[in-house]
Scaffold this active site. Sequence first.
Site, mmCIF file in Angstrom:
data_model
loop_
_atom_site.group_PDB
_atom_site.id
_atom_site.type_symbol
_atom_site.label_atom_id
_atom_site.label_comp_id
_atom_site.label_asym_id
_atom_site.label_seq_id
_atom_site.Cartn_x
_atom_site.Cartn_y
_atom_site.Cartn_z
ATOM 1 N N LYS A 107 70.644 83.147 64.779
ATOM 2 C CA LYS A 107 69.708 82.214 65.417
ATOM 3 C C LYS A 107 68.546 82.882 65.264
ATOM 4 O O LYS A 107 67.028 82.429 65.507
ATOM 5 C CB LYS A 107 70.250 80.812 65.477
ATOM 6 C CG LYS A 107 71.048 80.135 65.729
ATOM 7 C CD LYS A 107 70.770 79.049 65.882
ATOM 8 C CE LYS A 107 72.372 77.862 65.408
ATOM 9 N NZ LYS A 107 73.617 78.430 65.960
ATOM 10 N N GLU A 129 65.448 71.991 70.400
ATOM 11 C CA GLU A 129 66.483 71.053 70.426
ATOM 12 C C GLU A 129 68.047 71.927 70.770
ATOM 13 O O GLU A 129 67.874 73.074 69.818
ATOM 14 C CB GLU A 129 66.835 70.348 69.987
ATOM 15 C CG GLU A 129 67.344 70.082 68.453
ATOM 16 C CD GLU A 129 67.321 71.212 67.590
ATOM 17 O OE1 GLU A 129 65.784 71.746 67.574
ATOM 18 O OE2 GLU A 129 67.353 72.004 67.027
ATOM 19 N N SER A 395 78.758 84.892 61.447
ATOM 20 C CA SER A 395 76.882 84.537 61.824
ATOM 21 C C SER A 395 76.915 84.786 63.057
ATOM 22 O O SER A 395 75.831 84.917 63.728
ATOM 23 C CB SER A 395 77.258 83.249 61.565
ATOM 24 O OG SER A 395 78.304 82.157 62.214
HETATM 25 C C1 LIG Z 1 75.057 77.549 65.333
HETATM 26 C C2 LIG Z 1 75.691 77.998 64.069
HETATM 27 C C3 LIG Z 1 76.011 77.880 63.145
HETATM 28 C C4 LIG Z 1 75.820 77.032 63.097
HETATM 29 O O1 LIG Z 1 74.623 76.892 61.958
HETATM 30 P P1 LIG Z 1 73.936 76.305 60.148
HETATM 31 O O2 LIG Z 1 72.262 76.679 60.956
HETATM 32 O O3 LIG Z 1 75.021 76.333 59.566
HETATM 33 O O4 LIG Z 1 74.281 78.424 60.797
HETATM 34 C C5 LIG Z 1 77.090 78.813 62.297
HETATM 35 N N1 LIG Z 1 77.474 80.082 63.592
HETATM 36 C C6 LIG Z 1 76.965 80.346 64.686
HETATM 37 C C7 LIG Z 1 77.348 81.696 65.621
HETATM 38 C C8 LIG Z 1 76.106 79.919 65.496
HETATM 39 O O5 LIG Z 1 75.553 79.800 66.361
#
Ligand SMILES: *Cc1c(COP(=O)(O)O)cnc(C)c1O
Length: 411
Positions: A107, A129, A395
Amino acid sequence: MALDFSETEKEILYQSVLDNKFPDDMGRFGPFGGRYIPETLVPAFSRLEIGVKKYLNDPQFIESWQNELNEWVGRPTAMTYAKQLSHAWGAEVWLKREDLAHTGAHKINNAIGQALLAKKLGAKQIIAETGAGQHGVASAAACARVGLPCRVYMGAVDIKRQAPNVDRMRQLGAEVCAVKTGDQTLRAAIDEAMRNWVSDPADIYYIIGSAVGPHPYPFLVREFQSVIGREARKQIVTQAGGLPNAIFACVGGGSNAIGLFHSFLGDREVELIGVEAGGHGPDLGQNAATLATGTPGVLQGAYTMILQNHDGQVQETHSVSAGLDYSGVGPEHALLQSIGRVDYESATDTEALLALSELCKAEGILTALETAHAFAAAKKWASNNPGKRLLIGNSGRGDKDMITLSAHMKG
Ligand SMILES: *Cc1c(COP(=O)(O)O)cnc(C)c1O
């Protein structure tokens, strides 16, 4: 059900994707996307669109963002060969390590990009948000870094569920506003942020956290997250000696997935698989598998796939992972699904929890619950494709999920 295109239509749309024609002048990805907003926000969105065009094509701006990515975020993030997992699954498994980025997930790539853009556009106040709190933390950190005040809207229900992240945001100097309207979770928080923006559209900049919302946000967020795929493509070619056969990423709003997939869209031989939250199961209200089980409609300013009932009422969702618990999805994913370039599957809560535990023990990586969904789907794929090479977008890290994980370990 996704929109139904003929094979010829699919091929034409795919060619337009490769020629970088989307979003078009109307902010659309084929039939999806666009801008469905109140009249009071039209001037603000027009200004934003002009600013986005100007600065994303400005080499100096891109260099300042790239410097922040290198010096402050810690990019490029590593590409890790998962040795034990490869052995256990009978496939070659590689991980793109967004968990190693500052604040613990992808993010931050977008948050720092938009904070720098806001500064250029002369904003005096940032709003954001957050659902799980990850985008709130990334925004609070990015605002501190560029020197702008930050206010984060968060549903009252989420504030209770995600107390440690609320404290982190406050520690980083952000003001956290409890949203007590609507479902008191992410959807209500986005509505409230939009309402607040209307009150002072000239001085406020709204940092959206995923590749969703009205044009130009899905495009802007994709551009900032595409650094993941650019790095990953180079790294896997160098380290593994070639492209992967398949790439997996979890999909909430879809920002980490679109960021990872984008550099590989032209490689037809590379299968791309987005993994949504299957929650308790396939029934409406029991999951957040928007692309797998939803229908087209308008949500929060864009025409995309959404979870809605027969009357068009947006459906509450369920997922063990707060970051995937959303009833919409980015419009570019809706297009990629309808032309068949990306497949979207889902993994249940239980499958995700099991995958998380397996990864911890095999590789010493505590991944986020969101991410664990991608691992669950990848494992199934590996069992049908022995010896193949696969890449998983890792992610984020799972430290934030310890309260949930402890509860499940006891249960
Ligand atoms: C917020 C988040 C997501 C989901 O958000 P996307 O916009 O679909 O990437 C996925 N993995 C992690 C670790 C997150 O913090």
